[in-house]
Motif scaffolding. Sequence first.
Motif, PDB file in Angstrom:
ATOM      1  N   SER A  61       0.837  -1.186   0.000  1.00 36.55           N
ATOM      2  CA  SER A  61       0.000   0.000   0.000  1.00 36.55           C
ATOM      3  C   SER A  61       0.883   1.251   0.000  1.00 36.55           C
ATOM      4  O   SER A  61       1.855   1.329   0.755  1.00 36.55           O
ATOM      5  N   THR A 161      -5.120  -1.958   6.562  1.00 37.44           N
ATOM      6  CA  THR A 161      -6.121  -1.452   5.626  1.00 37.44           C
ATOM      7  C   THR A 161      -5.684  -1.692   4.178  1.00 37.44           C
ATOM      8  O   THR A 161      -4.545  -1.418   3.827  1.00 37.44           O
ATOM      9  N   CYS A 162      -6.596  -2.222   3.390  1.00 37.41           N
ATOM     10  CA  CYS A 162      -6.327  -2.363   1.959  1.00 37.41           C
ATOM     11  C   CYS A 162      -7.477  -1.751   1.191  1.00 37.41           C
ATOM     12  O   CYS A 162      -8.498  -2.391   0.966  1.00 37.41           O
ATOM     13  N   SER A 163      -7.329  -0.488   0.829  1.00 34.08           N
ATOM     14  CA  SER A 163      -8.354   0.150   0.016  1.00 34.08           C
ATOM     15  C   SER A 163      -7.735   1.294  -0.772  1.00 34.08           C
ATOM     16  O   SER A 163      -6.673   1.793  -0.418  1.00 34.08           O
ATOM     17  N   ASN A 164      -8.400   1.642  -1.832  1.00 34.86           N
ATOM     18  CA  ASN A 164      -7.959   2.764  -2.648  1.00 34.86           C
ATOM     19  C   ASN A 164      -8.814   3.973  -2.317  1.00 34.86           C
ATOM     20  O   ASN A 164     -10.038   3.866  -2.283  1.00 34.86           O
ATOM     21  N   THR A 178     -13.767   5.725  -3.496  1.00 33.54           N
ATOM     22  CA  THR A 178     -13.118   4.443  -3.705  1.00 33.54           C
ATOM     23  C   THR A 178     -12.922   4.218  -5.198  1.00 33.54           C
ATOM     24  O   THR A 178     -13.870   4.318  -5.975  1.00 33.54           O
TER      25      THR A 178
END
Length: 207
Positions: A61, A161-164, A178
Motif C-alpha cells: 500500500s 487497511t487495503c483500500s484505494n 473508492t
Amino acid sequence: MISSTFALLLCLFGAANAHFRLLYPLPRGNFVADLEPNFCGGYTEVTTNRTTFPLSGGFFSISTGHPGWTAGVLISTVENPNNFDNFSVNGVQQLAKPFARDEGAGTFCIPLNLTEAGIPGVQDGANVTIQVLFEGGDGNLYQCADLTLSAALTSPPADITCSNASATTSSSSPTATTSTGAALDLSHEASGFAVVLSFAGVIAAVL
Ligand SMILES: *[C@@H]1O[C@H](CO)[C@@H](O)[C@H](O)[C@H]1NC(C)=O
Ligand SMILES: *[C@@H]1O[C@H](CO)[C@@H](O)[C@H](O)[C@H]1NC(C)=O
Ligand SMILES: *[C@@H]1O[C@H](CO)[C@@H](O)[C@H](O)[C@H]1NC(C)=O
Ligand SMILES: *[C@@H]1O[C@H](CO)[C@@H](O)[C@H](O)[C@H]1NC(C)=O
Ligand SMILES: *[C@@H]1O[C@H](CO)[C@@H](O)[C@H](O)[C@H]1NC(C)=O
C-alpha cells in the motif's frame, strides 16, 4: 527577468515533487523526503525487525499526493541487499510486480503475489527485501521493506487497511472516493519500465 522566471519555475517544480510513502509493509525507516531518490529511500542497511509477509496473496500500500505515476516492485533474495546490483541477477532486475500506471493521487493498495514471478529463492521462510520503485514525473523514488516470507500466512493481517482512496488535487473538491482500479493503464507499463531501467543504469554507472 529571465532569472526570476527560472526561479519561479524551480519553485513550482520543487512544490510538485512527486513523493510517495510506503504504508505497508513498513519501510526500513522513517520517511525522509530528500533521500527518497536514493537506493531504498536512503536506508542502505537491512533491518532485523522484518515483516512476516505472505508468499502468496499479499499486497502493498502506498500513498501519494501526485496524480499520474508508475510503480513496480523489485525483490532481492540477498540477506543484506545494500545496493541496486543486489536486486538483479545476471544484470536483469528481479521484478516481483510489473510496472503499472495510475492517473490518480491518494492511497493505493496493490496486490503483490510474490510467488507469481517464479523467482528462485522466493520461498517459505526466506528473508527477502522488496524495493518499491515509483516514478511520478521527476525521477525515480525508492522505498524498501525487509520481509520474512510465510506460506502459512495467506493474506496480510486483518488490521492492515487495503483500500484505494483517490485524493483530488483540485482545491474545489477534496473528497475521497473508492477507486475501482479502472484507471490503471497498462499500456504505459513498458515505457515506465524503460525509464526505471535507464535510471537504475545511470545510478549503477555513478557507483
Ligand atoms: C523497524 O524499526 C524501524 C526503527 O524503529 C522503524 O522505522 C520501522 O518501521 C520498523 N519496521 C517494521 C517492519 O516494523
Ligand atoms: C532472517 O532474518 C532474521 C532477522 O534478521 C534472522 O533472525 C533469521 O535468522 C534470518 N533467517 C534466515 C533463514 O536467514
Ligand atoms: C499466486 O500466484 C501463484 C502462482 O501463479 C498461484 O498459484 C496462486 O494461486 C496465486 N495466489 C493468489 C492468492 O492469487
Ligand atoms: C551485492 O552487491 C554487491 C555489489 O555489486 C556484490 O559485491 C555482492 O556480491 C552482492 N551480494 C550478493 C549476495 O549477491
Ligand atoms: C487500487 O488501484 C490499483 C491500480 O492503481 C489496482 O491495481 C488495485 O487492485 C486497487 N486496489 C483495490 C483494493 O481496489
